[in-house]
Enzyme design. Structure first.
Site, short mmCIF file in Angstrom:
data_model
loop_
_atom_site.label_atom_id
_atom_site.label_comp_id
_atom_site.label_asym_id
_atom_site.label_seq_id
_atom_site.Cartn_x
_atom_site.Cartn_y
_atom_site.Cartn_z
N LYS A 1 0.87 -1.19 0.00
CA LYS A 1 0.00 0.00 0.00
C LYS A 1 0.90 1.23 0.00
O LYS A 1 1.67 1.45 0.94
CB LYS A 1 -0.91 -0.01 1.22
CG LYS A 1 -1.79 1.24 1.30
CD LYS A 1 -2.80 1.14 2.42
CE LYS A 1 -3.62 2.41 2.53
NZ LYS A 1 -4.59 2.36 3.60
N ARG B 1 -10.67 9.86 1.82
CA ARG B 1 -10.55 10.52 3.13
C ARG B 1 -11.65 11.54 3.32
O ARG B 1 -12.09 11.79 4.43
CB ARG B 1 -9.15 11.14 3.27
CG ARG B 1 -8.08 10.06 3.37
CD ARG B 1 -6.68 10.61 3.50
NE ARG B 1 -5.70 9.55 3.31
CZ ARG B 1 -4.40 9.76 3.18
NH1 ARG B 1 -3.92 10.99 3.22
NH2 ARG B 1 -3.57 8.75 3.00
N GLU C 1 7.66 -7.00 1.53
CA GLU C 1 6.38 -6.94 2.25
C GLU C 1 5.56 -8.21 1.98
O GLU C 1 4.94 -8.77 2.88
CB GLU C 1 5.56 -5.72 1.81
CG GLU C 1 6.18 -4.37 2.17
CD GLU C 1 5.91 -3.98 3.63
OE1 GLU C 1 5.30 -4.76 4.36
OE2 GLU C 1 6.35 -2.88 4.03
N LYS D 1 -2.00 -1.54 -3.85
CA LYS D 1 -2.90 -0.38 -3.79
C LYS D 1 -2.10 0.90 -3.89
O LYS D 1 -1.11 1.02 -3.17
CB LYS D 1 -3.65 -0.44 -2.47
CG LYS D 1 -4.58 0.72 -2.22
CD LYS D 1 -5.16 0.60 -0.84
CE LYS D 1 -5.98 1.84 -0.57
NZ LYS D 1 -6.46 1.92 0.77
N TYR E 1 -14.76 0.81 -7.18
CA TYR E 1 -16.01 1.55 -7.06
C TYR E 1 -16.83 1.43 -8.35
O TYR E 1 -17.97 1.86 -8.40
CB TYR E 1 -15.73 3.03 -6.74
CG TYR E 1 -14.93 3.17 -5.45
CD1 TYR E 1 -15.55 3.10 -4.21
CD2 TYR E 1 -13.54 3.32 -5.48
CE1 TYR E 1 -14.83 3.18 -3.04
CE2 TYR E 1 -12.80 3.41 -4.31
CZ TYR E 1 -13.44 3.33 -3.09
OH TYR E 1 -12.72 3.40 -1.93
C1 PBG Z 1 -7.29 3.70 5.50
C2 PBG Z 1 -7.68 3.38 4.11
C3 PBG Z 1 -7.52 4.24 3.04
C4 PBG Z 1 -8.06 3.62 1.91
C5 PBG Z 1 -8.55 2.36 2.32
N1 PBG Z 1 -8.29 2.23 3.69
C6 PBG Z 1 -6.97 5.63 3.00
C7 PBG Z 1 -5.66 5.90 3.58
O1 PBG Z 1 -4.79 5.04 3.72
O2 PBG Z 1 -5.48 7.06 3.94
C8 PBG Z 1 -8.12 4.23 0.55
C9 PBG Z 1 -9.13 3.73 -0.40
C10 PBG Z 1 -9.40 4.62 -1.56
O3 PBG Z 1 -8.78 5.68 -1.76
O4 PBG Z 1 -10.30 4.25 -2.34
N2 PBG Z 1 -6.89 2.75 6.34
#
Ligand code: PBG
Length: 310
Positions: free
Chosen positions: A178, A188, A216, A231, A296
């Site tokens: 991630k 957010r 990782e 991600k 989405y």
């Molecule tokens: C937070 C989390 C995030 C997303 C999924 N879980 C945002 C972040 O790490 O700040 C992002 C998902 C998206 O942008 O669609 N734990």
């Protein structure tokens, strides 16, 4: 006949945002077509997705500020609407596959995924909190635990906590690679979960690094992950490809909020042909090597498939 890649509806997971209350469908400005749902309407939304053939979902809670604290204690409080909702969803739709989010940010007054002490995100002290959260979700009936926090050692810690509480059948989809990405902005906003100070670069990965994703992945596999996730997806197709080549575990990719927002905005302006661009995006993520895509676009893709357009 010679087509190499296919996007199947069973490979898609649809992220859903939730709020406490009833009769609430609150649109998210930066994500046209995506809402925060209260449970009553969320059940209807899930039902209509299931009818289309979309059968897997990832749930994210938008939590009231008054319930947030430094230690994210509300995340495993039995009164948490998120936990109650998981129970209800699994009761109504036992065959739907439901994944949770494990990270402190929706419940943290600091807005970080880990515990903040004296301005620092402290890794090891965060692990018991994440484990308590995971066990509470497993108790509620979740199928897949989704740790999105990026603390080191959390997959092992969560696996151990699940097993020792009798939840040996609950699986873990680790957010393995991630990245500290700009593409999470709309998410957010959706959860009102942006960090109150600093950024997430001390625990999320540097977008410049590819080989670190392998390290990782190796750690997560040894610690007991059942799926490995990359991600965001579109700027990281090489990483998806690399992990698919190097690991026997199923690979998922999170086609994140910013990637969704970009395409929707361009489509709304008439600058891009949505019906062609959206399936092309999903196809590319699959072609790179993703077995599963969190997106989405899942519901709209299901609608297009029903009409025979994709
Ligand atoms: C937070 C989390 C995030 C997303 C999924 N879980 C945002 C972040 O790490 O700040 C992002 C998902 C998206 O942008 O669609 N734990």
């Amino acid at each position: 006949m010679v087509r190499e890649t296919e996007v199947s509806l069973t490979s898609l997971m649809y992220p859903l945002f939730m709020v406490d209350g009833t009769s609430k469908q609150i649109p998210i400005n930066s994500m046209p077509g995506i809402n925060r749902w209260s449970l009553d309407l969320l059940l209807k939304e899930i039902e209509s997705c299931l009818e289309l053939g979309v059968q897997s979902f990832v749930l994210f809670p938008a939590v009231e500020d008054s319930l947030k604290d430094q230690f994210a204690t509300h995340s495993y409080d039995p009164s948490n609407f998120y936990l109650k909702a998981i129970r209800e969803i699994k009761k109504r739709f036992p065959d739907a596959c439901i994944m949770s989010d494990v990270a402190m940010d929706p419940y943290s007054s600091d807005g970080h995924d880990g515990l903040v002490i004296d301005g620092k995100i402290v890794n090891d002290e965060t692990l018991p909190i994440l484990s308590a959260m995971a066990v509470a979700q497993a108790e509620a009936g979740i199928d897949i635990i989704g740790p999105s926090d990026m603390m080191d050692g959390r997959v092992g810690s969560i696996r151990e906590a699940l097993d020792s509480n009798g939840f040996t059948d609950t699986s873990i989809m680790s957010y393995t690679a991630k990245y500290a990405s700009a593409f999470y902005g709309p998410f957010r906003e959706a959860l009102d979960s942006a960090p109150k100070s600093g950024d997430k670069k001390t625990y999320q990965m540097d977008p410049a690094n590819k080989w670190e994703a392998i390290r990782e992945a190796e750690l997560d596999s040894v610690e007991g992950a059942d799926f490995l996730m990359v991600k965001p997806a579109l700027c990281y197709l090489d990483v998806i490809h690399l992990l698919k080549e190097r690991s026997e575990l199923p690979i998922s990719a999170y086609n994140v909020s910013g990637e969704y927002a970009m395409l929707k905005a361009a489509a709304q302006n008439g600058w891009i042909q949505y019906e062609r661009a959206m399936p092309e995006m999903l196809l590319s993520i699959k072609r790179a090597g993703a077995d599963i895509i969190l997106t989405y676009f899942a519901k709209e893709f299901g609608e297009m498939r029903k009409k025979g357009l994709v």
